[in-house]
Scaffold this motif. Structure first.
Motif, PDB file in Angstrom:
ATOM      1  N   ARG A  77      -6.823  -3.618  -4.926  1.00  0.00           N
ATOM      2  CA  ARG A  77      -7.368  -4.846  -4.355  1.00  0.00           C
ATOM      3  C   ARG A  77      -6.845  -6.086  -5.077  1.00  0.00           C
ATOM      4  N   ARG A  78      -5.868  -5.893  -5.943  1.00  0.00           N
ATOM      5  CA  ARG A  78      -5.295  -7.035  -6.677  1.00  0.00           C
ATOM      6  C   ARG A  78      -4.097  -7.599  -5.912  1.00  0.00           C
ATOM      7  N   TYR A  79      -4.203  -8.854  -5.552  1.00  0.00           N
ATOM      8  CA  TYR A  79      -3.131  -9.514  -4.807  1.00  0.00           C
ATOM      9  C   TYR A  79      -1.943  -9.761  -5.718  1.00  0.00           C
ATOM     10  N   GLN A  80      -0.736  -9.325  -5.273  1.00  0.00           N
ATOM     11  CA  GLN A  80       0.453  -9.577  -6.064  1.00  0.00           C
ATOM     12  C   GLN A  80       1.574 -10.241  -5.261  1.00  0.00           C
ATOM     13  N   GLY A  81       1.351 -10.467  -3.964  1.00  0.00           N
ATOM     14  CA  GLY A  81       2.267 -11.292  -3.186  1.00  0.00           C
ATOM     15  C   GLY A  81       3.597 -10.666  -2.849  1.00  0.00           C
ATOM     16  N   GLY A  82       3.662  -9.313  -2.818  1.00  0.00           N
ATOM     17  CA  GLY A  82       4.912  -8.651  -2.465  1.00  0.00           C
ATOM     18  C   GLY A  82       5.087  -8.534  -0.961  1.00  0.00           C
ATOM     19  N   PHE A  83       5.807  -7.506  -0.536  1.00  0.00           N
ATOM     20  CA  PHE A  83       6.211  -7.384   0.856  1.00  0.00           C
ATOM     21  C   PHE A  83       5.429  -6.288   1.593  1.00  0.00           C
ATOM     22  N   SER A  84       5.592  -5.035   1.182  1.00  0.00           N
ATOM     23  CA  SER A  84       4.955  -3.919   1.867  1.00  0.00           C
ATOM     24  C   SER A  84       5.052  -2.687   0.990  1.00  0.00           C
ATOM     25  N   ASP A  85       4.208  -1.694   1.279  1.00  0.00           N
ATOM     26  CA  ASP A  85       4.315  -0.413   0.577  1.00  0.00           C
ATOM     27  C   ASP A  85       5.367   0.492   1.208  1.00  0.00           C
ATOM     28  N   HIS A  86       5.986   0.044   2.278  1.00  0.00           N
ATOM     29  CA  HIS A  86       7.076   0.771   2.918  1.00  0.00           C
ATOM     30  C   HIS A  86       8.346  -0.084   2.874  1.00  0.00           C
ATOM     31  N   LEU A  87       9.494   0.572   2.864  1.00  0.00           N
ATOM     32  CA  LEU A  87      10.774  -0.109   3.009  1.00  0.00           C
ATOM     33  C   LEU A  87      11.221  -0.028   4.465  1.00  0.00           C
ATOM     34  N   PRO A  88      11.965  -1.028   4.944  1.00  0.00           N
ATOM     35  CA  PRO A  88      12.476  -0.970   6.318  1.00  0.00           C
ATOM     36  C   PRO A  88      13.585   0.077   6.441  1.00  0.00           C
TER      37      PRO A  88
END
Length: 335
Positions: A317-328
């Motif tokens: 639940r900690r916001y870290q401002g990344g992209f996604s837990d999956h890669l495209p």
């Protein structure tokens, strides 16, 4: 005189530059909880509101849109992908903002999406560039889980369009049921999703003289799982060029790579499965390449297991401002 004119015309034709090969990039991306911050009283989206557990504000929402748009823009060196399949997108507003209020607004994207019974409200969508893909039709395919005590799942999106080569593409965007509750215990749910897709694909195979099918999505399974091998009846990539046009071929089993990391191990849940007509060179349009997009800005160090992992928007639940837990994942067609 006539002979001289003929020679002049022949020389002109010989030295005309041949038509340049055209490329069309296709992308699939699980965006990891791309919600808008408004509460939908009919959906279980309370966690992704300003007052919810994730404190999902308008600022974080627009930062997420910018992050997703950056990934899409970076997928191809020349131009944004012609087709972008997305999952874990909440609603029409999210897609309107992504295509019209982010850095992608100049790319000319339009979109179609499902309106699934998923209780969290997440759906799948296809963004397309009108210059590259002329939309002919689209529909949602309901995945009937047969009342086995499971929660409603996402619809499959089936989109048909024509590309510049004149060929028709039938594109399926999927987000199959999750593994929550256990891999084996939930396998039958993904099998039902696979069979729903296969039924539709069979109707396409019966109707098209030269069928070109692309199935993409987060299947929550690897390329050798039963839902792909038996449910879709997809053959491994190594056999693709020897099959007739009305066979399905899974591409990702040819890669020693993954798009999702759990407990230090990479899996390729994000997949492309295509009709073998795109592999055997019998038509204008052919598969040129496919890969997992592992650009450095999408990754962070995995301090627990070593190596790297996808840089997520949240860690717990900690916001870290990344992209996604999956890669495209990306594929390129040529014609």
């Amino acid at each position: 005189m006539m002979s001289r004119l003929f020679c002049t015309v022949l020389l002109f034709l010989l030295f005309l530059p041949s038509a340049a090969q055209q490329n069309l990039t296709v992308m699939f991306y699980n965006t990891e909880n791309l919600f808008d911050p408004s509460d939908d009283p009919d959906k279980d989206d309370d966690d992704f509101t300003p007052q919810g557990d994730y404190h999902w504000t308008s600022g974080r929402y627009f930062d997420k849109l910018d992050a997703v748009s950056k990934v899409i823009a970076a997928a191809d060196d020349e131009v944004c992908p012609a087709l972008v399949g997305l999952c874990e997108v909440e609603n029409d507003k999210v897609l309107t903002d992504l295509t019209g209020r982010s850095a992608l607004r100049q790319a000319g994207y339009r979109y179609v999406m499902t309106d699934s019974p998923d209780r969290r409200g997440i759906d799948v969508a296809l963004m397309y560039r009108r210059a590259d893909f002329r939309l002919l039709s689209y529909c949602s395919i309901r995945v009937d889980l047969n009342g086995k005590g499971s929660k409603p799942t996402r619809d499959v999106l089936h989109v048909t369009g024509r590309i510049a080569s004149g060929d028709t593409l039938d594109v399926y965007v999927c987000h199959w049921p999750s593994r929550i509750g256990g891999e084996k215990e939930t396998e039958h749910l993904r099998m039902r999703a696979a069979r729903a897709v296969r039924t539709s694909v069979d109707s396409v195979f019966a109707a098209r003289r030269k069928p070109y099918v692309i199935i993409m999505g987060d299947l929550n399974e690897g390329p050798s799982c039963q839902a792909v091998v038996s449910g879709l009846a997809a053959e491994p990539f190594s056999r693709g060029r020897s099959l007739d046009d009305r066979s399905l071929v899974t591409l990702m089993d040819a890669l020693d790579d993954g798009s999702y990391r759990y407990d230090g191990f990479w899996d390729c849940y994000d997949q492309f499965i295509v009709s073998s007509g795109l592999l055997n060179g019998l038509g204008c349009t052919e598969l040129e390449s496919f890969r997992v997009m592992k650009d450095g800005f999408l990754l962070e160090d995995d301090n627990m297991f070593g190596g790297v992992k996808p840089w997520r928007t949240y860690n717990g639940r900690r916001y870290q401002g990344g992209f996604s837990d999956h890669l495209p994942v990306l594929m390129r067609l040529s014609y």
